[in-house]
Each structure stands twice: as C-alpha cells, then as structure tokens.
Design an enzyme around this catalytic site. Structure first.
Site, PDB file in Angstrom:
ATOM      1  N   CYS A 127       0.828  -1.217   0.000  1.00 24.03           N
ATOM      2  CA  CYS A 127       0.000   0.000   0.000  1.00 24.03           C
ATOM      3  C   CYS A 127       0.857   1.260   0.000  1.00 24.03           C
ATOM      4  O   CYS A 127       0.338   2.361  -0.178  1.00 24.03           O
ATOM      5  CB  CYS A 127      -0.918   0.000   1.215  1.00 24.03           C
ATOM      6  SG  CYS A 127      -1.984  -1.444   1.271  1.00 24.03           S
ATOM      7  N   HIS A 164      -2.620   6.883   3.170  1.00 25.63           N
ATOM      8  CA  HIS A 164      -3.173   5.670   2.561  1.00 25.63           C
ATOM      9  C   HIS A 164      -4.566   5.443   3.137  1.00 25.63           C
ATOM     10  O   HIS A 164      -4.775   5.525   4.356  1.00 25.63           O
ATOM     11  CB  HIS A 164      -2.242   4.494   2.884  1.00 25.63           C
ATOM     12  CG  HIS A 164      -2.860   3.166   2.596  1.00 25.63           C
ATOM     13  ND1 HIS A 164      -3.544   2.909   1.433  1.00 25.63           N
ATOM     14  CD2 HIS A 164      -2.917   2.022   3.340  1.00 25.63           C
ATOM     15  CE1 HIS A 164      -3.987   1.660   1.466  1.00 25.63           C
ATOM     16  NE2 HIS A 164      -3.626   1.110   2.610  1.00 25.63           N
ATOM     17  N   ASN A 221     -10.344   0.218   0.546  1.00 29.66           N
ATOM     18  CA  ASN A 221      -8.875   0.268   0.593  1.00 29.66           C
ATOM     19  C   ASN A 221      -8.351  -0.296  -0.735  1.00 29.66           C
ATOM     20  O   ASN A 221      -8.446  -1.491  -0.976  1.00 29.66           O
ATOM     21  CB  ASN A 221      -8.402  -0.564   1.788  1.00 29.66           C
ATOM     22  CG  ASN A 221      -6.885  -0.640   1.907  1.00 29.66           C
ATOM     23  OD1 ASN A 221      -6.166  -0.486   0.917  1.00 29.66           O
ATOM     24  ND2 ASN A 221      -6.401  -0.892   3.103  1.00 29.66           N
TER      25      ASN A 221
HETATM   26  C1  LIG Z   1      -9.829  -5.527  10.553  1.00 29.94           C
HETATM   27  C2  LIG Z   1     -10.347  -4.815  11.788  1.00 29.94           C
HETATM   28  C3  LIG Z   1     -11.447  -3.833  11.396  1.00 29.94           C
HETATM   29  C4  LIG Z   1     -10.951  -5.880  12.700  1.00 29.94           C
HETATM   30  O1  LIG Z   1     -11.360  -5.258  13.902  1.00 29.94           O
HETATM   31  P1  LIG Z   1     -10.894  -5.870  15.284  1.00 29.94           P
HETATM   32  O2  LIG Z   1     -11.567  -5.100  16.321  1.00 29.94           O
HETATM   33  O3  LIG Z   1      -9.406  -5.941  15.300  1.00 29.94           O
HETATM   34  O4  LIG Z   1     -11.515  -7.321  15.144  1.00 29.94           O
HETATM   35  P2  LIG Z   1     -11.091  -8.658  15.864  1.00 29.94           P
HETATM   36  O5  LIG Z   1     -10.482  -9.542  14.814  1.00 29.94           O
HETATM   37  O6  LIG Z   1     -10.294  -8.418  17.101  1.00 29.94           O
HETATM   38  O7  LIG Z   1     -12.473  -9.196  16.284  1.00 29.94           O
HETATM   39  C5  LIG Z   1     -13.293  -8.487  17.221  1.00 29.94           C
HETATM   40  C6  LIG Z   1     -14.669  -9.068  17.174  1.00 29.94           C
HETATM   41  O8  LIG Z   1     -15.270  -8.755  15.913  1.00 29.94           O
HETATM   42  C7  LIG Z   1     -15.651  -9.972  15.246  1.00 29.94           C
HETATM   43  N1  LIG Z   1     -15.441  -9.767  13.830  1.00 29.94           N
HETATM   44  C8  LIG Z   1     -14.288  -9.898  13.130  1.00 29.94           C
HETATM   45  N2  LIG Z   1     -14.527  -9.609  11.845  1.00 29.94           N
HETATM   46  C9  LIG Z   1     -15.822  -9.283  11.742  1.00 29.94           C
HETATM   47  C10 LIG Z   1     -16.631  -8.871  10.681  1.00 29.94           C
HETATM   48  N3  LIG Z   1     -16.163  -8.713   9.419  1.00 29.94           N
HETATM   49  N4  LIG Z   1     -17.929  -8.587  10.928  1.00 29.94           N
HETATM   50  C11 LIG Z   1     -18.421  -8.717  12.164  1.00 29.94           C
HETATM   51  N5  LIG Z   1     -17.707  -9.090  13.230  1.00 29.94           N
HETATM   52  C12 LIG Z   1     -16.413  -9.365  13.005  1.00 29.94           C
HETATM   53  C13 LIG Z   1     -14.780 -11.047  15.821  1.00 29.94           C
HETATM   54  O9  LIG Z   1     -15.381 -12.306  15.721  1.00 29.94           O
HETATM   55  C14 LIG Z   1     -14.672 -10.606  17.263  1.00 29.94           C
HETATM   56  O10 LIG Z   1     -15.843 -10.968  17.942  1.00 29.94           O
HETATM   57  P3  LIG Z   1     -15.786 -11.416  19.503  1.00 29.94           P
HETATM   58  O11 LIG Z   1     -15.320 -10.175  20.241  1.00 29.94           O
HETATM   59  O12 LIG Z   1     -17.203 -11.781  19.796  1.00 29.94           O
HETATM   60  O13 LIG Z   1     -14.824 -12.526  19.566  1.00 29.94           O
HETATM   61  C15 LIG Z   1      -9.218  -4.064  12.535  1.00 29.94           C
HETATM   62  O14 LIG Z   1      -8.292  -4.964  13.067  1.00 29.94           O
HETATM   63  C16 LIG Z   1      -8.495  -3.100  11.657  1.00 29.94           C
HETATM   64  O15 LIG Z   1      -9.033  -2.079  11.293  1.00 29.94           O
HETATM   65  N6  LIG Z   1      -7.219  -3.404  11.324  1.00 29.94           N
HETATM   66  C17 LIG Z   1      -6.454  -2.638  10.396  1.00 29.94           C
HETATM   67  C18 LIG Z   1      -6.793  -3.095   9.012  1.00 29.94           C
HETATM   68  C19 LIG Z   1      -6.224  -2.253   7.938  1.00 29.94           C
HETATM   69  O16 LIG Z   1      -6.387  -1.065   7.911  1.00 29.94           O
HETATM   70  N7  LIG Z   1      -5.561  -2.877   6.997  1.00 29.94           N
HETATM   71  C20 LIG Z   1      -5.041  -2.233   5.872  1.00 29.94           C
HETATM   72  C21 LIG Z   1      -3.603  -2.046   6.033  1.00 29.94           C
HETATM   73  S1  LIG Z   1      -2.910  -1.601   4.512  1.00 29.94           S
END
Ligand SMILES: CC(C)(COP(=O)(O)OP(=O)(O)OC[C@H]1O[C@@H](n2cnc3c(N)ncnc32)[C@H](O)[C@@H]1OP(=O)(O)O)[C@@H](O)C(=O)NCCC(=O)NCCS
Length: 360
Positions: free
Chosen positions: A145, A281, A312
């Site tokens: 990215c 980004h 993204n």
């Molecule tokens: C991807 C992202 C949104 C996930 O959010 P998070 O809070 O880290 O999610 P987690 O994986 O810890 O999961 C938290 C909860 O949400 C749930 N969950 C995960 N993905 C889900 C989805 N797509 N929809 C609904 N619930 C979801 C999980 O099951 C978990 O539930 P629980 O608390 O009951 O166990 C977050 O990590 C993020 O923004 N990361 C950066 C990603 C990014 O910008 N990438 C690009 C880089 S170039």
C-alpha cells in the site's frame, strides 16, 4: 606431502610494486531539473459499486459493524473483463490529459502494484505501450500500500537527476482477484481502482524529501495465504488470497506510523499547520483519523476520506484520494490546489513512505 592446514601461500608479496593506472575518460553527467513537481493526477474508478450489504452476503457481518470498524460504506470492484492493467492505463491517460502532455514526452512509467498477475513482463511495460508512452523506461514498484509514495519518490529523483524529464507514476490494483469473499477480516476492506500522477521539472521544490523504510520482520502481517509454488505443488493449497492480522496492522499504523508522518513534515521544513491537506493511505477511516489526531492537524487541514466510498485500494489509494479532493474542490469544496499536502503510504512489507508535496 603438503600439510593442508598451512593454506595457500600468501599472495601480497606477489603484487606488482606499483600497478599502472587505467587510462579513462571522464563520464559526461546528465543535468536534471533543480526541482520536481506533480503536474497532474488521474483516476480510474470501476463503475460497479459494491455495498456492505453485498459483502455481508458472504460473511457473517453487518453494515453497521463494517462502518464502525472501517468507515467503509461502499467500494468499487472491476468486472472480470477489466484488468489491473486496463485501469492503470486509463488512470495514466487521464493524468496525461490533465497535464496536457503527449504520451511520447514521458521518459519513464512506474506502476506501483501488488496485483499484477504475471511475474514477467512488468505491468508498466504493457501500460506504457498501451498509452503510446514509447520508448519510455518501464518498471513495477512492489511496496504494498506504500507503493505509490515510493514511486513519487523515485519519479521526483529521476526528474532531478536528469534520467527522465517527465515520469508517469501509477498506483493500480485489482485486489478483488485476491480477496476471499468468505474471509471476515479482509472481504469488506479491500477494493479495486487506479490513480496516477505526472511528475515533471519545476523551478521551485514541490516534492519534499521522502521518509521511507521497511520492516520485513513483520512480513507475515499482510501476506498471501500461499506462494505461487505452494499453490501449484501442495495438495489442497489455497489460491494466494490476501490475509491480514488486523490488530497488528492497526497498532503499527497508529503508533509507529505517526512518527514517520511527523518526520516527513520535519524533513520538508514545514509544520502540520502549513498543510492544506493530509492524504494518508486509505487503509481504514479509524487509522486515518487516529493519525490526524496524533499529528495535531488544525481544523482547516482537509483529511482525505476517500476510503468511505472507495474502500482500501492499496497502492491506488493515495492518488485516488487526491483526485477526490480535487473533484470536491471543483464542486465548490475547500481549495487545495497549490497548497501543501502530506502524502503517506504504509502497508504490506511492512513498508512505508511519506512526503510533503504541492498539490497540482
Ligand atoms: C480488521 C479490523 C477492522 C478488525 O477489527 P478488530 O476489532 O481488530 O476485530 P477482531 O479480529 O479483534 O475481532 C473483534 C470481534 O469482531 C468480530 N469480527 C471480526 N470480523 C468481523 C466482521 N467482518 N464482521 C463482524 N464481526 C467481526 C470477531 O469475531 C470478534 O468478535 P468477539 O469479540 O465476539 O470474539 C481491525 O483490526 C483493523 O481495522 N485493522 C487494520 C486493518 C487495515 O487497515 N488494513 C489495511 C492495512 S494496509
């Protein structure tokens, strides 16, 4: 019999006492432009709008969760008959038209992408040919990215070094090819598109010093599920879908990357108050807003939020976000042309690059 532990005879003593100097002619250097600037940007957004409801047909999620965690309301995805290269060429031609520059004037084409489908030839060579930018040098930049900001750094230096007078830099991705629609951590996040910029000579510095780097110890944080070789050789190996450790990326982006953004401001000798726009980004709205807070951006600084309707788009996201700001300006929004913007790419590698530029 020789004792092998003695080793070879020392050679120093056999060197000629004074080696004769090699006759040589001085190399003629090529003078470049004192400075470089972004002359224009261009964009290609696929027509098909994919809503959160569409994404939720394949994953257990909701529109509300996706909006809250990523800020994304919809994204664009290209149909099967539109390739990453098609989008790259369309964005490149748009940038050339806006710069008023014929394709033959381009000396180098750099395509930042992680979704080129062939190891060889480069996407850039095909894109350059399609656009009539012949015989421009052409190469791809693989920096995830952060690719577009890497290409801006290279393009500016090529112009200043005299290696090319005009450079077309393109960020293009068709991430939908590498997205597992059933993967809850990526399916809602990534999308398709392409953005481009023409970089040319300038009388004043309009592309600031780049602060960049990488951390390959975190290569696994954003990667693909299998390598091409595993996909071919291992029974049951997956297609190389993108995988991401969301929380690790989030922490790295918000904590480590804020320092890089500040370092790019310092390197350019400007402060956050001097900016008209912050164009990071378009990873995810929460990351964008957290970075904006850490930089202490004043209210007048426009923060690019193209992620809301573009998703993204990896290497394409920064030029697409600039294009969106210019479109908003044309529609009566804040004036950004001619002002300073902090561009900032970060992602797979992990890798990052940031620079202050004057917006075209
Ligand atoms: C991807 C992202 C949104 C996930 O959010 P998070 O809070 O880290 O999610 P987690 O994986 O810890 O999961 C938290 C909860 O949400 C749930 N969950 C995960 N993905 C889900 C989805 N797509 N929809 C609904 N619930 C979801 C999980 O099951 C978990 O539930 P629980 O608390 O009951 O166990 C977050 O990590 C993020 O923004 N990361 C950066 C990603 C990014 O910008 N990438 C690009 C880089 S170039």
């Amino acid at each position: 019999m020789t004792d092998s532990s003695e080793g070879p005879a020392p050679v120093l003593g056999s060197l000629p006492a004074s080696p004769r100097p090699v006759a040589k002619r001085a190399i003629t250097p090529r003078a470049g432009s004192a400075h470089a600037r972004i002359m224009s940007v261009g964009a290609c957004r696929p027509r098909q709008v994919v809503t959160n409801a569409d994404i939720c047909a394949s994953i257990d999620s909701t529109d509300e969760w996706i909006r809250e965690r990523s800020g994304i309301e919809s994204r664009r995805m290209a149909p099967p008959d539109v390739s990453m290269i098609d989008m790259a060429a369309a964005a490149g031609l748009d940038a050339l038209t806006r710069a008023g520059l014929p394709a033959e004037e381009i000396g180098a084409v750099l395509v930042a992408t992680s979704t080129h489908l062939r190891p060889t030839p480069s996407a850039a060579a095909v894109v350059a040919h399609r656009m009539g930018a012949v015989p421009a040098a052409a190469m791809d930049v693989a920096a995830g990215c952060a690719g577009f900001c890497h290409a801006v750094a290279l393009g500016g230096d090529l112009v200043k070094g005299g290696t090319a007078r005009h450079v077309l830099v393109i960020g293009a991705e068709k991430l939908s090819v590498f997205l597992d629609p059933a993967d809850r951590s990526t399916a809602f996040l990534f999308a398709d598109g392409a953005g481009a910029a023409v970089i040319g000579p300038s009388d004043s510095p309009q592309i600031g010093p780049t602060v960049w780097g990488s951390d390959g110890s975190q290569a696994d944080v954003i990667t693909t599920r299998a390598s091409w070789l595993q996909y071919r050789e291992e029974a049951g190996a997956s297609w190389p879908y993108v995988t991401m450790q969301g929380q690790s990326v989030f922490r790295w982006a918000v904590f480590a990357m804020a320092k890089v953004a500040q370092a790019a401001l310092d390197a350019a000798g400007v402060s956050a108050a001097d900016l008209v726009a912050f164009v990071p980004h378009q990873a995810n709205l929460r990351i964008i807003e957290a970075l904006g807070k850490k930089l202490g951006l004043a209210d007048h600084v426009v923060i690019a939020r193209d992620v809301v309707t573009a998703g993204n788009t990896s290497a394409a996201s920064v030029p697409l976000a600039i294009d969106a700001l210019l479109a908003e300006q044309a529609a009566g929004g804040p004036q950004v042309s001619g002002g300073l913007a902090l561009l900032f790419g970060f992602g797979a590698g992990l890798s990052y690059a940031a620079q202050v530029v004057e917006l075209p």
